[in-house]
Enzyme design. Sequence first.
Site, PDB file in Angstrom:
ATOM      1  N   ALA A  13       0.832  -1.209   0.000  1.00  0.00           N
ATOM      2  CA  ALA A  13       0.000   0.000   0.000  1.00  0.00           C
ATOM      3  C   ALA A  13       0.863   1.253   0.000  1.00  0.00           C
ATOM      4  O   ALA A  13       0.505   2.270   0.563  1.00  0.00           O
ATOM      5  CB  ALA A  13      -0.917  -0.009   1.221  1.00  0.00           C
ATOM      6  N   GLY A  15       1.851   2.854  -2.742  1.00  0.00           N
ATOM      7  CA  GLY A  15       1.677   3.649  -3.965  1.00  0.00           C
ATOM      8  C   GLY A  15       1.049   4.989  -3.667  1.00  0.00           C
ATOM      9  O   GLY A  15       0.170   5.100  -2.830  1.00  0.00           O
ATOM     10  N   ARG A  19      -2.154   9.746  -9.862  1.00  0.00           N
ATOM     11  CA  ARG A  19      -3.038   9.813 -11.023  1.00  0.00           C
ATOM     12  C   ARG A  19      -4.481  10.120 -10.621  1.00  0.00           C
ATOM     13  O   ARG A  19      -5.334  10.362 -11.451  1.00  0.00           O
ATOM     14  CB  ARG A  19      -2.964   8.508 -11.815  1.00  0.00           C
ATOM     15  CG  ARG A  19      -1.923   8.591 -12.916  1.00  0.00           C
ATOM     16  CD  ARG A  19      -1.870   7.338 -13.720  1.00  0.00           C
ATOM     17  NE  ARG A  19      -1.244   6.252 -12.963  1.00  0.00           N
ATOM     18  CZ  ARG A  19      -1.070   5.029 -13.459  1.00  0.00           C
ATOM     19  NH1 ARG A  19      -1.507   4.735 -14.665  1.00  0.00           N
ATOM     20  NH2 ARG A  19      -0.496   4.099 -12.738  1.00  0.00           N
ATOM     21  N   GLY A  84       9.706  -0.310  -6.667  1.00  0.00           N
ATOM     22  CA  GLY A  84       9.125  -1.474  -7.330  1.00  0.00           C
ATOM     23  C   GLY A  84       8.449  -2.445  -6.375  1.00  0.00           C
ATOM     24  O   GLY A  84       8.663  -2.404  -5.160  1.00  0.00           O
ATOM     25  N   SER A 410     -48.258  23.200  21.158  1.00  0.00           N
ATOM     26  CA  SER A 410     -47.585  23.567  19.908  1.00  0.00           C
ATOM     27  C   SER A 410     -46.864  24.892  20.033  1.00  0.00           C
ATOM     28  O   SER A 410     -47.340  25.805  20.696  1.00  0.00           O
ATOM     29  CB  SER A 410     -48.614  23.685  18.791  1.00  0.00           C
ATOM     30  OG  SER A 410     -49.211  22.441  18.578  1.00  0.00           O
TER      31      SER A 410
END
Length: 454
Positions: A13, A15, A19, A84, A410
Amino acid sequence: MTGQRTCLAIVLAAGEGTRMRSARPKVLHAIAGRSLLGHVLDAVFEAGGTVTAVVVGPGAEAVAAEAKRILPDADIFVQAERRGTAHAVLAAKAAIARAPDDVLVIFGDTPLIRPQTLTRIRKALADGAALVVLGFRAKDPTRYGRLVLEGGELVAIREEADASPAERAIGLCNGGLMAFAGPTALPILERIGNDNRKGEYYLTDAVAIARAMGCKTAVIETEEDDVRGINTNAQLAETGAVLQQRLRQAALDGGVTLVAPETVFLSSDTKFGRDVVVEPFVVFGPGVMVEDNAVIRSFSHLERAHVGKAAMVGPYARLRPGARLQEQVHIGNFVEVKEAVIEAGAKANHLSYIGDATVGAGTNVGAGTITCNYDGVAKHRTEIGKNAFIGSNSALVAPVKIGDGAYVGSGSVITHDVPAAALALARGRQVIKDGWARRLRQRGSLGKRDTPAK
Ligand code: UD1
Ligand code: CA
Protein backbone atom coordinates in the site's frame (compact mmCIF):
# COMPACT_ATOMS: atom_id res chain seq x y z
CA MET A 1 -5.98 -28.51 3.88
CA THR A 2 -4.95 -24.88 4.19
CA GLY A 3 -6.36 -24.55 7.69
CA GLN A 4 -3.32 -25.80 9.61
CA ARG A 5 -0.83 -23.86 7.52
CA THR A 6 0.33 -20.51 8.82
CA CYS A 7 -0.11 -17.65 6.39
CA LEU A 8 1.64 -14.30 6.14
CA ALA A 9 -0.28 -11.84 3.97
CA ILE A 10 1.76 -8.89 2.74
CA VAL A 11 -0.43 -6.04 1.52
CA LEU A 12 1.37 -3.46 -0.61
CA ALA A 13 0.00 0.00 0.00
CA ALA A 14 2.95 2.30 -0.65
CA GLY A 15 1.68 3.65 -3.97
CA GLU A 16 0.90 7.34 -4.17
CA GLY A 17 -2.42 8.37 -5.65
CA THR A 18 -0.87 10.81 -8.08
CA ARG A 19 -3.04 9.81 -11.02
CA MET A 20 -6.12 10.41 -8.87
CA ARG A 21 -5.13 14.07 -8.37
CA SER A 22 -5.96 13.74 -4.72
CA ALA A 23 -4.19 14.58 -1.49
CA ARG A 24 -5.54 11.36 -0.03
CA PRO A 25 -3.42 8.18 -0.33
CA LYS A 26 -4.88 5.95 -3.03
CA VAL A 27 -5.74 3.02 -0.76
CA LEU A 28 -7.80 5.29 1.51
CA HIS A 29 -10.30 6.11 -1.21
CA ALA A 30 -13.54 4.29 -0.48
CA ILE A 31 -16.10 2.22 -2.33
CA ALA A 32 -19.28 0.87 -0.73
CA GLY A 33 -18.53 2.66 2.53
CA ARG A 34 -15.09 1.13 3.10
CA SER A 35 -11.54 2.07 2.11
CA LEU A 36 -9.82 0.10 -0.65
CA LEU A 37 -7.34 -1.11 1.96
CA GLY A 38 -10.25 -2.11 4.22
CA HIS A 39 -11.75 -4.33 1.51
CA VAL A 40 -8.43 -6.07 0.94
CA LEU A 41 -7.74 -6.57 4.65
CA ASP A 42 -11.22 -8.00 5.19
CA ALA A 43 -10.64 -10.55 2.44
CA VAL A 44 -7.25 -11.45 3.94
CA PHE A 45 -8.81 -11.89 7.36
CA GLU A 46 -11.62 -14.09 6.03
CA ALA A 47 -9.16 -16.22 4.10
CA GLY A 48 -7.35 -17.03 7.35
CA GLY A 49 -4.32 -14.78 7.14
CA THR A 50 -2.51 -15.59 10.39
CA VAL A 51 -0.21 -12.59 10.22
CA THR A 52 -0.76 -9.51 8.12
CA ALA A 53 1.99 -7.12 7.10
CA VAL A 54 1.04 -3.82 5.50
CA VAL A 55 3.74 -1.99 3.55
CA VAL A 56 3.21 1.77 3.52
CA GLY A 57 5.11 4.71 2.10
CA PRO A 58 7.10 7.12 4.24
CA GLY A 59 4.89 9.46 6.27
CA ALA A 60 1.74 7.49 5.51
CA GLU A 61 0.42 7.57 9.09
CA ALA A 62 -3.18 7.66 7.86
CA VAL A 63 -2.70 4.43 5.90
CA ALA A 64 -1.07 2.74 8.87
CA ALA A 65 -3.89 3.94 11.14
CA GLU A 66 -6.55 2.57 8.78
CA ALA A 67 -4.76 -0.79 8.67
CA LYS A 68 -4.64 -0.88 12.48
CA ARG A 69 -8.28 0.13 12.74
CA ILE A 70 -9.31 -2.87 10.66
CA LEU A 71 -6.72 -5.38 11.84
CA PRO A 72 -5.23 -4.21 15.16
CA ASP A 73 -2.62 -6.98 14.98
CA ALA A 74 -1.31 -5.94 11.56
CA ASP A 75 2.43 -5.23 11.38
CA ILE A 76 3.30 -2.03 9.58
CA PHE A 77 6.45 -1.82 7.45
CA VAL A 78 7.68 1.29 5.69
CA GLN A 79 9.09 1.20 2.18
CA ALA A 80 11.35 4.24 2.34
CA GLU A 81 11.64 4.67 -1.44
CA ARG A 82 9.26 3.49 -4.13
CA ARG A 83 11.54 1.16 -6.09
CA GLY A 84 9.12 -1.47 -7.33
CA THR A 85 6.78 -4.19 -6.15
CA ALA A 86 9.53 -6.69 -5.20
CA HIS A 87 11.36 -3.97 -3.26
CA ALA A 88 8.08 -3.25 -1.44
CA VAL A 89 7.64 -6.91 -0.50
CA LEU A 90 11.17 -6.99 0.93
CA ALA A 91 10.29 -4.11 3.24
CA ALA A 92 8.46 -6.86 5.16
CA LYS A 93 11.51 -9.14 5.11
CA ALA A 94 11.48 -9.53 8.91
CA ALA A 95 7.99 -11.02 8.73
CA ILE A 96 8.94 -13.41 5.91
CA ALA A 97 12.02 -14.50 7.89
CA ARG A 98 9.72 -15.82 10.64
CA ALA A 99 9.07 -18.73 8.26
CA PRO A 100 5.31 -18.87 7.69
CA ASP A 101 4.07 -21.78 5.54
CA ASP A 102 2.38 -19.50 2.99
CA VAL A 103 3.33 -15.98 1.92
CA LEU A 104 0.62 -14.08 0.03
CA VAL A 105 1.41 -10.80 -1.69
CA ILE A 106 -1.64 -8.66 -2.38
CA PHE A 107 -1.93 -5.17 -3.79
CA GLY A 108 -3.82 -2.64 -1.67
CA ASP A 109 -5.51 -1.22 -4.75
CA THR A 110 -7.42 -4.39 -5.81
CA PRO A 111 -10.43 -4.18 -3.47
CA LEU A 112 -12.65 -6.78 -5.16
CA ILE A 113 -10.37 -9.69 -4.35
CA ARG A 114 -12.50 -12.39 -2.72
CA PRO A 115 -11.54 -14.59 0.22
CA GLN A 116 -12.35 -17.72 -1.80
CA THR A 117 -9.80 -16.65 -4.43
CA LEU A 118 -7.14 -16.32 -1.73
CA THR A 119 -8.14 -19.73 -0.41
CA ARG A 120 -7.73 -21.30 -3.90
CA ILE A 121 -4.22 -19.85 -4.10
CA ARG A 122 -3.34 -21.23 -0.68
CA LYS A 123 -4.68 -24.63 -1.77
CA ALA A 124 -2.25 -24.62 -4.73
CA LEU A 125 0.62 -23.99 -2.29
CA ALA A 126 -0.60 -26.78 -0.04
CA ASP A 127 -0.65 -29.03 -3.12
CA GLY A 128 3.07 -28.44 -3.66
CA ALA A 129 3.58 -25.33 -5.79
CA ALA A 130 6.42 -23.06 -4.65
CA LEU A 131 5.03 -20.01 -6.44
CA VAL A 132 1.42 -19.29 -7.46
CA VAL A 133 0.26 -16.44 -9.67
CA LEU A 134 -3.32 -15.25 -10.02
CA GLY A 135 -4.13 -14.89 -13.73
CA PHE A 136 -7.11 -13.54 -15.63
CA ARG A 137 -8.20 -12.93 -19.22
CA ALA A 138 -8.25 -9.16 -19.63
CA LYS A 139 -10.70 -7.46 -21.99
CA ASP A 140 -7.90 -5.00 -22.65
CA PRO A 141 -4.52 -6.48 -21.65
CA THR A 142 -2.60 -3.20 -22.16
CA ARG A 143 -0.72 -2.17 -19.02
CA TYR A 144 -0.89 -5.61 -17.42
CA GLY A 145 1.98 -8.06 -17.14
CA ARG A 146 1.50 -11.12 -19.42
CA LEU A 147 1.79 -14.70 -18.24
CA VAL A 148 4.21 -16.63 -20.48
CA LEU A 149 3.45 -20.36 -20.52
CA GLU A 150 5.53 -23.18 -22.03
CA GLY A 151 3.99 -26.61 -22.27
CA GLY A 152 1.22 -25.49 -19.93
CA GLU A 153 3.72 -24.34 -17.28
CA LEU A 154 4.21 -20.74 -16.19
CA VAL A 155 7.79 -19.76 -17.03
CA ALA A 156 7.77 -15.95 -16.83
CA ILE A 157 5.73 -12.77 -16.44
CA ARG A 158 6.58 -10.00 -18.85
CA GLU A 159 5.65 -6.39 -18.10
CA GLU A 160 4.06 -4.49 -20.99
CA ALA A 161 7.09 -2.20 -21.36
CA ASP A 162 9.49 -5.13 -21.69
CA ALA A 163 7.30 -7.47 -23.76
CA SER A 164 8.01 -8.57 -27.36
CA PRO A 165 5.15 -8.22 -29.90
CA ALA A 166 4.44 -11.95 -29.56
CA GLU A 167 4.27 -11.64 -25.78
CA ARG A 168 1.99 -8.60 -26.00
CA ALA A 169 -0.47 -10.78 -27.96
CA ILE A 170 -0.91 -13.02 -24.89
CA GLY A 171 -4.37 -12.58 -23.36
CA LEU A 172 -3.65 -14.19 -19.98
CA CYS A 173 -2.57 -11.45 -17.59
CA ASN A 174 -1.08 -11.06 -14.14
CA GLY A 175 -3.74 -10.11 -11.62
CA GLY A 176 -0.99 -8.89 -9.33
CA LEU A 177 -1.53 -11.39 -6.59
CA MET A 178 1.34 -13.79 -5.96
CA ALA A 179 1.97 -16.46 -3.37
CA PHE A 180 5.13 -18.22 -2.21
CA ALA A 181 5.81 -21.33 -0.20
CA GLY A 182 7.44 -19.87 2.91
CA PRO A 183 10.85 -21.58 2.78
CA THR A 184 11.62 -20.47 -0.81
CA ALA A 185 10.13 -16.96 -0.56
CA LEU A 186 13.25 -15.09 0.54
CA PRO A 187 15.74 -16.98 -1.66
CA ILE A 188 13.60 -16.08 -4.69
CA LEU A 189 12.79 -12.49 -3.70
CA GLU A 190 16.40 -11.62 -2.88
CA ARG A 191 17.54 -12.63 -6.37
CA ILE A 192 15.27 -10.13 -8.11
CA GLY A 193 17.23 -7.35 -9.83
CA ASN A 194 16.23 -4.11 -11.50
CA ASP A 195 17.59 -4.64 -14.98
CA ASN A 196 14.54 -3.48 -16.95
CA ARG A 197 13.19 -0.41 -18.76
CA LYS A 198 11.95 1.28 -15.58
CA GLY A 199 14.89 0.23 -13.40
CA GLU A 200 12.42 -1.12 -10.79
CA TYR A 201 12.54 -4.32 -8.76
CA TYR A 202 9.66 -6.23 -10.32
CA LEU A 203 7.89 -8.84 -8.24
CA THR A 204 6.93 -10.47 -11.51
CA ASP A 205 10.56 -11.52 -12.10
CA ALA A 206 10.07 -14.02 -9.29
CA VAL A 207 8.55 -16.48 -11.76
CA ALA A 208 11.58 -16.86 -14.05
CA ILE A 209 13.88 -17.02 -11.01
CA ALA A 210 11.76 -19.74 -9.39
CA ARG A 211 11.90 -21.76 -12.60
CA ALA A 212 15.67 -21.38 -12.81
CA MET A 213 15.86 -22.69 -9.25
CA GLY A 214 13.80 -25.72 -10.26
CA CYS A 215 10.72 -24.68 -8.26
CA LYS A 216 7.20 -25.62 -9.26
CA THR A 217 4.97 -22.73 -10.40
CA ALA A 218 1.21 -22.64 -10.86
CA VAL A 219 -1.44 -20.27 -12.25
CA ILE A 220 -4.87 -19.89 -10.69
CA GLU A 221 -7.32 -18.23 -13.06
CA THR A 222 -10.04 -15.88 -11.94
CA GLU A 223 -12.43 -13.42 -13.53
CA GLU A 224 -11.31 -9.90 -14.31
CA ASP A 225 -13.66 -8.31 -11.76
CA ASP A 226 -11.77 -10.08 -8.99
CA VAL A 227 -8.52 -8.31 -9.74
CA ARG A 228 -9.60 -4.88 -10.92
CA GLY A 229 -6.79 -2.53 -9.98
CA ILE A 230 -7.48 1.11 -9.23
CA ASN A 231 -5.13 3.75 -10.58
CA THR A 232 -7.62 6.48 -11.60
CA ASN A 233 -10.88 8.04 -10.41
CA ALA A 234 -12.66 6.46 -13.37
CA GLN A 235 -11.45 3.01 -12.26
CA LEU A 236 -12.55 3.83 -8.72
CA ALA A 237 -16.07 4.55 -9.98
CA GLU A 238 -16.19 1.47 -12.26
CA THR A 239 -14.96 -0.80 -9.50
CA GLY A 240 -17.45 0.75 -7.08
CA ALA A 241 -20.21 0.00 -9.59
CA VAL A 242 -19.16 -3.65 -9.88
CA LEU A 243 -19.17 -3.94 -6.10
CA GLN A 244 -22.63 -2.32 -5.87
CA GLN A 245 -23.93 -4.93 -8.31
CA ARG A 246 -22.50 -7.72 -6.17
CA LEU A 247 -24.04 -6.22 -3.02
CA ARG A 248 -27.47 -5.67 -4.62
CA GLN A 249 -27.46 -9.22 -5.93
CA ALA A 250 -26.57 -10.54 -2.48
CA ALA A 251 -29.41 -8.48 -0.92
CA LEU A 252 -31.90 -9.77 -3.51
CA ASP A 253 -30.68 -13.33 -3.00
CA GLY A 254 -31.16 -12.81 0.73
CA GLY A 255 -34.84 -11.95 0.22
CA VAL A 256 -34.78 -8.15 0.32
CA THR A 257 -37.23 -6.43 -2.02
CA LEU A 258 -35.34 -3.76 -3.92
CA VAL A 259 -37.94 -2.06 -6.10
CA ALA A 260 -35.29 -0.54 -8.37
CA PRO A 261 -31.99 -2.21 -7.40
CA GLU A 262 -29.81 -0.04 -9.64
CA THR A 263 -30.85 3.07 -7.68
CA VAL A 264 -30.02 1.71 -4.23
CA PHE A 265 -26.48 2.15 -2.90
CA LEU A 266 -25.28 -0.25 -0.25
CA SER A 267 -22.25 -0.58 2.00
CA SER A 268 -20.30 -3.79 2.32
CA ASP A 269 -21.59 -4.21 5.86
CA THR A 270 -25.28 -3.34 5.29
CA LYS A 271 -27.43 -5.98 7.01
CA PHE A 272 -31.05 -6.86 6.31
CA GLY A 273 -33.58 -9.05 8.10
CA ARG A 274 -36.43 -10.86 6.34
CA ASP A 275 -39.05 -9.21 4.15
CA VAL A 276 -37.47 -5.79 4.13
CA VAL A 277 -38.63 -3.44 1.36
CA VAL A 278 -36.33 -0.74 0.00
CA GLU A 279 -37.93 1.75 -2.34
CA PRO A 280 -35.99 3.45 -5.16
CA PHE A 281 -33.13 5.90 -4.48
CA VAL A 282 -31.94 5.00 -1.02
CA VAL A 283 -28.34 5.30 0.20
CA PHE A 284 -26.96 3.03 2.92
CA GLY A 285 -23.73 4.37 4.41
CA PRO A 286 -21.63 2.11 6.60
CA GLY A 287 -22.96 0.38 9.71
CA VAL A 288 -26.66 0.00 8.96
CA MET A 289 -28.85 -2.87 10.12
CA VAL A 290 -32.48 -3.11 9.01
CA GLU A 291 -34.64 -5.67 10.76
CA ASP A 292 -37.55 -7.80 9.51
CA ASN A 293 -40.51 -6.21 7.74
CA ALA A 294 -39.12 -2.70 7.85
CA VAL A 295 -39.77 -0.39 4.90
CA ILE A 296 -37.22 2.16 3.76
CA ARG A 297 -38.96 4.63 1.51
CA SER A 298 -37.47 6.63 -1.34
CA PHE A 299 -34.71 9.22 -1.03
CA SER A 300 -33.66 8.24 2.47
CA HIS A 301 -30.04 8.32 3.66
CA LEU A 302 -28.93 6.02 6.47
CA GLU A 303 -25.56 5.76 8.20
CA ARG A 304 -24.50 3.81 11.34
CA ALA A 305 -28.15 3.35 12.22
CA HIS A 306 -30.41 0.54 13.40
CA VAL A 307 -33.93 0.15 12.03
CA GLY A 308 -36.14 -2.11 14.14
CA LYS A 309 -38.80 -4.59 13.05
CA ALA A 310 -41.64 -3.23 10.93
CA ALA A 311 -40.36 0.33 11.23
CA MET A 312 -41.11 2.84 8.46
CA VAL A 313 -38.42 5.26 7.35
CA GLY A 314 -38.89 8.05 4.82
CA PRO A 315 -39.51 9.12 2.21
CA TYR A 316 -36.74 11.71 2.53
CA ALA A 317 -35.54 10.67 5.98
CA ARG A 318 -32.00 10.96 7.28
CA LEU A 319 -30.72 8.54 9.90
CA ARG A 320 -27.32 9.62 11.14
CA PRO A 321 -24.84 7.75 13.35
CA GLY A 322 -26.38 6.41 16.54
CA ALA A 323 -29.99 6.51 15.32
CA ARG A 324 -31.64 3.47 16.90
CA LEU A 325 -35.26 2.90 15.93
CA GLN A 326 -37.08 0.17 17.80
CA GLU A 327 -39.95 -1.79 16.32
CA GLN A 328 -42.80 -0.10 14.51
CA VAL A 329 -41.27 3.34 14.77
CA HIS A 330 -42.24 5.80 12.02
CA ILE A 331 -39.72 8.36 10.87
CA GLY A 332 -41.23 10.41 8.07
CA ASN A 333 -40.27 13.01 5.52
CA PHE A 334 -37.52 15.51 6.28
CA VAL A 335 -36.87 14.06 9.71
CA GLU A 336 -33.25 13.79 10.85
CA VAL A 337 -32.31 11.48 13.72
CA LYS A 338 -28.84 11.39 15.28
CA GLU A 339 -27.55 9.58 18.37
CA ALA A 340 -31.07 8.91 19.59
CA VAL A 341 -33.12 5.92 20.70
CA ILE A 342 -36.68 6.02 19.41
CA GLU A 343 -38.61 3.41 21.36
CA ALA A 344 -41.26 1.06 20.03
CA GLY A 345 -44.16 2.60 18.19
CA ALA A 346 -43.01 6.22 18.56
CA LYS A 347 -43.58 8.51 15.59
CA ALA A 348 -41.92 11.60 14.15
CA ASN A 349 -43.57 11.97 10.81
CA HIS A 350 -42.66 15.40 9.52
CA LEU A 351 -39.83 17.95 9.48
CA SER A 352 -37.99 17.29 12.73
CA TYR A 353 -34.52 17.11 14.19
CA ILE A 354 -34.06 14.57 16.97
CA GLY A 355 -30.48 14.49 18.21
CA ASP A 356 -28.87 13.24 21.45
CA ALA A 357 -32.26 12.12 22.68
CA THR A 358 -34.49 9.34 23.91
CA VAL A 359 -38.07 9.23 22.70
CA GLY A 360 -40.21 6.86 24.80
CA ALA A 361 -42.48 4.16 23.41
CA GLY A 362 -45.69 5.38 21.83
CA THR A 363 -44.73 9.06 21.91
CA ASN A 364 -45.79 11.35 19.09
CA VAL A 365 -43.37 14.04 18.00
CA GLY A 366 -45.24 16.73 16.08
CA ALA A 367 -44.20 18.35 12.83
CA GLY A 368 -41.29 20.74 13.10
CA THR A 369 -40.15 19.69 16.57
CA ILE A 370 -36.47 20.37 17.21
CA THR A 371 -34.26 19.09 19.99
CA CYS A 372 -31.90 22.03 20.58
CA ASN A 373 -28.98 19.82 21.58
CA TYR A 374 -26.11 22.21 21.02
CA ASP A 375 -25.50 25.43 22.92
CA GLY A 376 -22.50 26.39 20.82
CA VAL A 377 -20.07 24.74 23.22
CA ALA A 378 -21.37 21.32 24.25
CA LYS A 379 -24.05 18.80 23.31
CA HIS A 380 -26.89 18.04 25.74
CA ARG A 381 -29.54 15.35 25.94
CA THR A 382 -33.31 15.48 25.62
CA GLU A 383 -35.24 12.70 27.33
CA ILE A 384 -38.87 12.23 26.40
CA GLY A 385 -40.92 9.62 28.27
CA LYS A 386 -43.48 7.15 27.02
CA ASN A 387 -46.78 8.09 25.38
CA ALA A 388 -45.98 11.78 25.45
CA PHE A 389 -47.27 14.27 22.92
CA ILE A 390 -44.98 16.98 21.60
CA GLY A 391 -47.01 19.63 19.80
CA SER A 392 -45.89 20.87 16.41
CA ASN A 393 -43.10 23.40 16.10
CA SER A 394 -41.79 22.91 19.60
CA ALA A 395 -38.20 23.61 20.53
CA LEU A 396 -36.91 21.36 23.32
CA VAL A 397 -33.86 23.14 24.75
CA ALA A 398 -31.53 20.48 26.16
CA PRO A 399 -30.70 19.32 28.73
CA VAL A 400 -34.40 18.75 29.35
CA LYS A 401 -36.77 15.93 30.35
CA ILE A 402 -40.38 15.45 29.35
CA GLY A 403 -42.19 12.96 31.61
CA ASP A 404 -44.35 9.99 30.61
CA GLY A 405 -47.69 10.97 29.15
CA ALA A 406 -46.90 14.70 29.24
CA TYR A 407 -48.23 17.20 26.71
CA VAL A 408 -46.27 20.03 25.16
CA GLY A 409 -48.39 22.73 23.52
CA SER A 410 -47.58 23.57 19.91
CA GLY A 411 -45.00 26.24 19.35
CA SER A 412 -43.52 25.94 22.83
CA VAL A 413 -39.92 26.64 23.68
CA ILE A 414 -39.31 24.18 26.52
CA THR A 415 -36.40 25.11 28.77
CA HIS A 416 -37.44 23.35 32.01
CA ASP A 417 -38.35 19.75 32.74
CA VAL A 418 -42.00 18.82 32.25
CA PRO A 419 -43.44 16.41 34.87
CA ALA A 420 -45.28 13.25 33.83
CA ALA A 421 -48.89 13.76 32.72
CA ALA A 422 -48.55 17.58 32.83
CA LEU A 423 -49.22 20.15 30.11
CA ALA A 424 -46.45 22.59 29.31
CA LEU A 425 -47.20 25.75 27.38
CA ALA A 426 -44.31 28.06 26.64
CA ARG A 427 -45.41 30.54 24.02
CA GLY A 428 -46.89 34.03 23.78
CA ARG A 429 -50.55 34.24 24.76
CA GLN A 430 -52.85 35.05 21.82
CA VAL A 431 -54.22 38.62 21.69
CA ILE A 432 -57.37 39.62 19.73
CA LYS A 433 -58.06 43.22 18.73
CA ASP A 434 -61.56 43.48 17.29
CA GLY A 435 -61.81 45.41 14.02
CA TRP A 436 -58.11 46.28 13.96
CA ALA A 437 -57.50 44.95 10.44
CA ARG A 438 -60.57 46.66 9.01
CA ARG A 439 -59.48 50.04 10.42
CA LEU A 440 -56.04 49.57 8.95
CA ARG A 441 -57.41 48.96 5.46
CA GLN A 442 -59.75 51.94 5.65
CA ARG A 443 -56.88 54.24 6.54
CA GLY A 444 -54.68 52.75 3.78
CA SER A 445 -51.45 52.58 5.78
CA LEU A 446 -49.93 51.54 9.08
CA GLY A 447 -49.70 54.61 11.32
CA LYS A 448 -46.77 55.01 13.67
CA ARG A 449 -49.02 55.10 16.69
CA ASP A 450 -50.93 51.96 15.69
CA THR A 451 -48.45 49.14 15.09
CA PRO A 452 -49.77 45.57 15.42
CA ALA A 453 -47.99 45.09 18.76
CA LYS A 454 -50.27 47.58 20.47
C1 UD1 B 1 1.40 -4.63 -11.43
C2 UD1 B 1 2.18 -5.83 -11.99
C3 UD1 B 1 1.56 -6.29 -13.30
C4 UD1 B 1 0.10 -6.64 -13.05
C5 UD1 B 1 -0.63 -5.46 -12.42
C6 UD1 B 1 -2.02 -5.91 -11.99
C7 UD1 B 1 4.50 -5.65 -11.25
C8 UD1 B 1 5.87 -5.25 -11.63
N1 UD1 B 1 3.57 -5.46 -12.18
O1 UD1 B 1 1.52 -3.53 -12.34
O2 UD1 B 1 2.23 -7.43 -13.82
O3 UD1 B 1 -0.51 -7.03 -14.29
O4 UD1 B 1 0.04 -4.99 -11.25
O5 UD1 B 1 -2.76 -4.84 -11.49
O6 UD1 B 1 4.29 -6.16 -10.16
N2 UD1 B 1 3.72 -0.66 -4.78
C9 UD1 B 1 4.46 -0.40 -3.65
N3 UD1 B 1 5.75 0.00 -3.77
C10 UD1 B 1 6.36 0.14 -4.98
C11 UD1 B 1 5.60 -0.13 -6.15
C12 UD1 B 1 4.29 -0.53 -6.02
O7 UD1 B 1 3.94 -0.53 -2.53
O8 UD1 B 1 7.54 0.50 -5.00
C13 UD1 B 1 2.33 -1.10 -4.63
C14 UD1 B 1 1.32 -0.10 -5.15
O9 UD1 B 1 0.84 0.70 -4.08
C15 UD1 B 1 0.20 -0.99 -5.68
C16 UD1 B 1 0.89 -2.26 -6.06
O10 UD1 B 1 2.15 -2.27 -5.41
O11 UD1 B 1 -0.74 -1.28 -4.64
C17 UD1 B 1 1.06 -2.41 -7.57
O12 UD1 B 1 1.84 -1.36 -8.09
P1 UD1 B 1 1.44 -0.63 -9.43
O13 UD1 B 1 2.44 0.42 -9.70
O14 UD1 B 1 0.01 -0.25 -9.40
O15 UD1 B 1 1.70 -1.84 -10.48
P2 UD1 B 1 1.11 -1.99 -11.95
O16 UD1 B 1 1.89 -1.16 -12.89
O17 UD1 B 1 -0.36 -1.82 -11.92
CA1 CA C 1 -1.95 -1.08 -10.27
